[in-house]
Design a protein around this motif. Structure first.
Motif, PDB file in Angstrom:
ATOM      1  N   VAL A  76       0.842  -1.197   0.000  1.00 28.37           N
ATOM      2  CA  VAL A  76       0.000   0.000   0.000  1.00 28.37           C
ATOM      3  C   VAL A  76       0.879   1.250   0.000  1.00 28.37           C
ATOM      4  CG1 VAL A  76      -1.653   1.350   1.362  1.00 28.37           C
ATOM      5  CG2 VAL A  76      -2.049  -1.088   0.981  1.00 28.37           C
ATOM      6  N   GLY A  77       1.971   1.225   0.739  1.00 29.47           N
ATOM      7  CA  GLY A  77       2.912   2.352   0.722  1.00 29.47           C
ATOM      8  C   GLY A  77       3.508   2.567  -0.654  1.00 29.47           C
ATOM      9  N   GLN A  78       3.855   1.478  -1.338  1.00 30.67           N
ATOM     10  CA  GLN A  78       4.397   1.590  -2.692  1.00 30.67           C
ATOM     11  C   GLN A  78       3.349   2.119  -3.663  1.00 30.67           C
ATOM     12  OE1 GLN A  78       5.826  -2.378  -3.421  1.00 30.67           O
ATOM     13  NE2 GLN A  78       7.821  -1.976  -2.487  1.00 30.67           N
ATOM     14  N   LEU A  79       2.115   1.654  -3.503  1.00 31.30           N
ATOM     15  CA  LEU A  79       1.035   2.137  -4.368  1.00 31.30           C
ATOM     16  C   LEU A  79       0.771   3.621  -4.153  1.00 31.30           C
ATOM     17  CD1 LEU A  79      -1.383  -0.904  -4.117  1.00 31.30           C
ATOM     18  CD2 LEU A  79      -0.133  -0.153  -6.166  1.00 31.30           C
ATOM     19  N   ASP A  80       0.782   4.050  -2.897  1.00 29.72           N
ATOM     20  CA  ASP A  80       0.602   5.480  -2.601  1.00 29.72           C
ATOM     21  C   ASP A  80       1.706   6.317  -3.246  1.00 29.72           C
ATOM     22  OD1 ASP A  80      -1.736   5.168  -1.096  1.00 29.72           O
ATOM     23  OD2 ASP A  80      -0.672   5.129   0.823  1.00 29.72           O
ATOM     24  N   ALA A  81       2.942   5.864  -3.100  1.00 31.81           N
ATOM     25  CA  ALA A  81       4.072   6.589  -3.680  1.00 31.81           C
ATOM     26  C   ALA A  81       3.967   6.627  -5.209  1.00 31.81           C
ATOM     27  CB  ALA A  81       5.392   5.950  -3.249  1.00 31.81           C
ATOM     28  N   ALA A  82       3.607   5.501  -5.804  1.00 25.89           N
ATOM     29  CA  ALA A  82       3.474   5.436  -7.262  1.00 25.89           C
ATOM     30  C   ALA A  82       2.364   6.359  -7.744  1.00 25.89           C
ATOM     31  CB  ALA A  82       3.195   3.997  -7.704  1.00 25.89           C
ATOM     32  N   GLN A  83       1.269   6.406  -7.004  1.00 23.59           N
ATOM     33  CA  GLN A  83       0.150   7.259  -7.408  1.00 23.59           C
ATOM     34  C   GLN A  83       0.539   8.735  -7.348  1.00 23.59           C
ATOM     35  OE1 GLN A  83      -2.279   5.986  -8.881  1.00 23.59           O
ATOM     36  NE2 GLN A  83      -3.950   7.456  -8.831  1.00 23.59           N
ATOM     37  N   LYS A  84       1.283   9.109  -6.331  1.00 22.81           N
ATOM     38  CA  LYS A  84       1.729  10.504  -6.217  1.00 22.81           C
ATOM     39  C   LYS A  84       2.692  10.865  -7.351  1.00 22.81           C
ATOM     40  CE  LYS A  84       0.978  10.796  -1.289  1.00 22.81           C
ATOM     41  NZ  LYS A  84       1.535  10.632   0.033  1.00 22.81           N
ATOM     42  N   LEU A  85       3.603   9.960  -7.661  1.00 24.76           N
ATOM     43  CA  LEU A  85       4.526  10.205  -8.772  1.00 24.76           C
ATOM     44  C   LEU A  85       3.781  10.276 -10.097  1.00 24.76           C
ATOM     45  CD1 LEU A  85       7.543   7.949  -7.757  1.00 24.76           C
ATOM     46  CD2 LEU A  85       7.504  10.453  -7.897  1.00 24.76           C
ATOM     47  N   TRP A  86       2.799   9.394 -10.272  1.00 26.60           N
ATOM     48  CA  TRP A  86       2.009   9.412 -11.494  1.00 26.60           C
ATOM     49  C   TRP A  86       1.294  10.768 -11.633  1.00 26.60           C
ATOM     50  CZ3 TRP A  86      -3.211  10.236 -11.889  1.00 26.60           C
ATOM     51  CH2 TRP A  86      -3.706  10.226 -13.195  1.00 26.60           C
ATOM     52  N   ALA A  87       0.729  11.280 -10.553  1.00 25.78           N
ATOM     53  CA  ALA A  87       0.019  12.559 -10.595  1.00 25.78           C
ATOM     54  C   ALA A  87       0.978  13.685 -11.007  1.00 25.78           C
ATOM     55  CB  ALA A  87      -0.633  12.867  -9.253  1.00 25.78           C
ATOM     56  N   GLN A  88       2.210  13.630 -10.528  1.00 27.63           N
ATOM     57  CA  GLN A  88       3.201  14.632 -10.917  1.00 27.63           C
ATOM     58  C   GLN A  88       3.524  14.524 -12.405  1.00 27.63           C
ATOM     59  OE1 GLN A  88       6.496  13.914  -8.270  1.00 27.63           O
ATOM     60  NE2 GLN A  88       5.536  15.010  -6.567  1.00 27.63           N
ATOM     61  N   LEU A  89       3.672  13.301 -12.896  1.00 30.67           N
ATOM     62  CA  LEU A  89       3.950  13.091 -14.313  1.00 30.67           C
ATOM     63  C   LEU A  89       2.770  13.543 -15.166  1.00 30.67           C
ATOM     64  CD1 LEU A  89       5.641  12.005 -16.647  1.00 30.67           C
ATOM     65  CD2 LEU A  89       4.655   9.741 -16.190  1.00 30.67           C
ATOM     66  N   ARG A  90       1.554  13.213 -14.737  1.00 33.57           N
ATOM     67  CA  ARG A  90       0.352  13.643 -15.463  1.00 33.57           C
ATOM     68  C   ARG A  90       0.329  15.167 -15.588  1.00 33.57           C
ATOM     69  NH1 ARG A  90      -4.568  13.609 -11.897  1.00 33.57           N
ATOM     70  NH2 ARG A  90      -3.337  15.368 -11.147  1.00 33.57           N
ATOM     71  N   ASP A  91       0.570  15.837 -14.469  1.00 25.94           N
ATOM     72  CA  ASP A  91       0.553  17.300 -14.480  1.00 25.94           C
ATOM     73  C   ASP A  91       1.648  17.866 -15.385  1.00 25.94           C
ATOM     74  OD1 ASP A  91      -1.600  17.124 -12.771  1.00 25.94           O
ATOM     75  OD2 ASP A  91      -0.493  17.791 -11.001  1.00 25.94           O
ATOM     76  N   ALA A  92       2.831  17.270 -15.341  1.00 29.10           N
ATOM     77  CA  ALA A  92       3.925  17.738 -16.203  1.00 29.10           C
ATOM     78  C   ALA A  92       3.582  17.517 -17.670  1.00 29.10           C
ATOM     79  CB  ALA A  92       5.224  17.009 -15.842  1.00 29.10           C
ATOM     80  N   ASP A  93       3.018  16.359 -17.995  1.00 29.97           N
ATOM     81  CA  ASP A  93       2.614  16.090 -19.377  1.00 29.97           C
ATOM     82  C   ASP A  93       1.533  17.062 -19.831  1.00 29.97           C
ATOM     83  OD1 ASP A  93       4.383  13.979 -19.680  1.00 29.97           O
ATOM     84  OD2 ASP A  93       2.865  12.418 -19.376  1.00 29.97           O
ATOM     85  N   CYS A  94       0.577  17.329 -18.968  1.00 29.24           N
ATOM     86  CA  CYS A  94      -0.513  18.238 -19.334  1.00 29.24           C
ATOM     87  C   CYS A  94      -0.019  19.673 -19.466  1.00 29.24           C
ATOM     88  CB  CYS A  94      -1.667  18.124 -18.334  1.00 29.24           C
ATOM     89  SG  CYS A  94      -2.571  16.545 -18.491  1.00 29.24           S
ATOM     90  N   LYS A  95       1.003  20.045 -18.725  1.00 30.11           N
ATOM     91  CA  LYS A  95       1.594  21.375 -18.911  1.00 30.11           C
ATOM     92  C   LYS A  95       2.205  21.490 -20.297  1.00 30.11           C
ATOM     93  CE  LYS A  95       2.492  22.454 -14.081  1.00 30.11           C
ATOM     94  NZ  LYS A  95       3.500  22.600 -13.032  1.00 30.11           N
ATOM     95  N   VAL A  96       2.845  20.421 -20.748  1.00 29.46           N
ATOM     96  CA  VAL A  96       3.416  20.420 -22.094  1.00 29.46           C
ATOM     97  C   VAL A  96       2.296  20.486 -23.127  1.00 29.46           C
ATOM     98  CG1 VAL A  96       4.678  19.013 -23.774  1.00 29.46           C
ATOM     99  CG2 VAL A  96       5.517  19.206 -21.415  1.00 29.46           C
ATOM    100  N   GLU A  97       1.257  19.687 -22.926  1.00 30.77           N
ATOM    101  CA  GLU A  97       0.161  19.644 -23.896  1.00 30.77           C
ATOM    102  C   GLU A  97      -0.604  20.949 -23.999  1.00 30.77           C
ATOM    103  OE1 GLU A  97      -2.904  16.543 -24.285  1.00 30.77           O
ATOM    104  OE2 GLU A  97      -1.294  15.142 -23.826  1.00 30.77           O
ATOM    105  N   THR A  98      -0.660  21.708 -22.922  1.00 32.94           N
ATOM    106  CA  THR A  98      -1.448  22.943 -22.913  1.00 32.94           C
ATOM    107  C   THR A  98      -0.588  24.190 -23.084  1.00 32.94           C
ATOM    108  OG1 THR A  98      -1.341  23.040 -20.489  1.00 32.94           O
ATOM    109  CG2 THR A  98      -3.249  21.920 -21.465  1.00 32.94           C
TER     110      THR A  98
END
Length: 133
Positions: A76-98
């Motif tokens: 669960v700790g690994q999943l939480d960490a992965a989800q937070k990193l994914w959210a950061q990557l999503r936001d970075a990708d969306c900044k590029v897209e927009t």
């Protein structure tokens, strides 16, 4: 022309969401205002689906490792960490897209919402696939 491209993209992204509900802001999108409303709706629906997929995954982990408390906590700790990193990557990708849109504009918000919805839908599918037997 740009608005028409957004409408086509939004119709494709929101198709799955529209099928789940009787009437949505994504039905019969013809104007820019409807495009913006559809983008916001799609983002909200995708984020709800993402949260449900994540919650279901955590429950699957707890069920599958019910007799192994330390492994559950670690995973669960690994999943939480992965989800937070994914959210950061999503936001970075969306900044590029927009990047081409003026921040604060309705077009920027629609592009952002569409990007987040697409990424969230993809992530939901991935989370749903983890731990399936």
């Amino acid at each position: 022309m740009k608005a028409m491209a957004w409408m086509v993209l939004l119709a494709a992204v929101s198709g799955a969401h529209a099928a789940e509900e009787e009437s949505t802001p994504c039905d019969n999108v013809e104007t820019d205002q409807q495009t913006y409303a559809c983008a916001a709706f799609s983002k909200q629906a995708a984020e709800r689906e993402l949260q449900a997929a994540y919650d279901d995954l955590i429950q699957r982990v707890r069920d599958q490792y019910a007799d192994q408390g330390s492994q559950v906590s670690a995973l669960v700790g690994q999943l939480d960490a992965a989800q937070k990193l994914w959210a950061q990557l999503r936001d970075a990708d969306c900044k590029v897209e927009t990047f081409a849109e003026k921040k604060g504009s309705k077009a920027f918000q629609a592009a952002w919402d569409t990007c987040v919805a697409q990424r969230s839908d993809d992530r939901s599918e991935y989370l749903q696939s983890i731990g399936q037997q």
